[in-house]
Scaffold this motif. Sequence first.
Motif, PDB file in Angstrom:
ATOM      1  N   HIS A 147       0.853  -1.187   0.000  1.00 55.10           N
ATOM      2  CA  HIS A 147       0.000   0.000   0.000  1.00 55.10           C
ATOM      3  C   HIS A 147       0.891   1.240   0.000  1.00 55.10           C
ATOM      4  O   HIS A 147       1.845   1.330   0.781  1.00 55.10           O
ATOM      5  N   ASP A 149       0.081   5.230   0.308  1.00 61.39           N
ATOM      6  CA  ASP A 149      -0.951   6.244   0.539  1.00 61.39           C
ATOM      7  C   ASP A 149      -0.294   7.609   0.738  1.00 61.39           C
ATOM      8  O   ASP A 149       0.606   7.756   1.580  1.00 61.39           O
ATOM      9  N   GLU A 161      -3.355   6.780  -4.031  1.00 62.01           N
ATOM     10  CA  GLU A 161      -3.659   5.635  -3.164  1.00 62.01           C
ATOM     11  C   GLU A 161      -3.496   4.371  -4.000  1.00 62.01           C
ATOM     12  O   GLU A 161      -4.419   3.960  -4.696  1.00 62.01           O
TER      13      GLU A 161
END
Length: 314
Positions: A147, A149, A161
Amino acid sequence: MLDQKEIQRVAALRREVNLTRIPIETKESIRWLENLKQSTELFEKPSQCIHIGDREADIYELFCAAQEVGTHFLVRTCVNRLAGDGDHTVATIMDEVVVKGLHRIEVQDSKGNPDQAVLEIRYRKIRILPPIGKQSRYPALTLTVIHADERGAPKNRKKIEWKLLTDLPVQSRGDAIEKLEWYSLRWKIEVFHKILKSGCRAEDSQLRTAQRLTNLISVFCIVSWRIFWMTMLNRSAPNASPEFVLTKGDIQLLDRLVKDKIPVSTQRKTLSHYLIKIARLGGYLARANDPPPGNLIMWRGLSRVIDIATGATI
């Protein structure tokens, strides 16, 4: 064109049908598996091949197919799958993962102005389960979820994102950033296909045989690559010699066709100087605050140069 009632009927049907229970062989997305297998067959070492895809390639069967042929994948995921023993989802597990590091990247806002983004990097190896309707057919896979972000709320652009899924090892912040950089190169392939479709208009060709179409697309691929290459060189190597890309005849023709807005000595005429001239033939205004010319402008300008050069030769 569908009317409003037909659109609503199709939308209602989609809600009733669980697409994850439909066999992949009966869906259009089977082409992703076929492309993976066909392209892998062209390599002597499938283990050194990495298939990178956007959210359209987030297909569980694709992940299994990659393992079967011994190749690798890096896909932007959009499906929140069951994970572990089935009592959690990938999202709930990743919510508990601490930030492993930060990564600063250069971006552009919606107006083309330069900007920076600070990404929080998280990654974890997770046991991911197949869709419920296909668990008897496909095994669980242990994959790494990454991930990225963006911190804060940026102005004049969407917040970054990214959620990536890969079978490649990710053991450090550096490994995770490497995979993010690999995925970020995908947009260049999108631009290449845009030139191929919008510039060359490959889809509009009405040839009668597949072989003729294959030959035409092969030529278009070279043309599209050259336009994209020239556009990127203007940004990455503006001070290179113009002869790196253009012939002496091209340079002389551009000097005759496009007059310099500001007198420039012969020693200072760089590659960017002549690529801007090509762009001006395609409609680029070359004002002080204008962003660098894009692929479509370069396509138009280069087409004019080729037409004029051909006419002059005849």
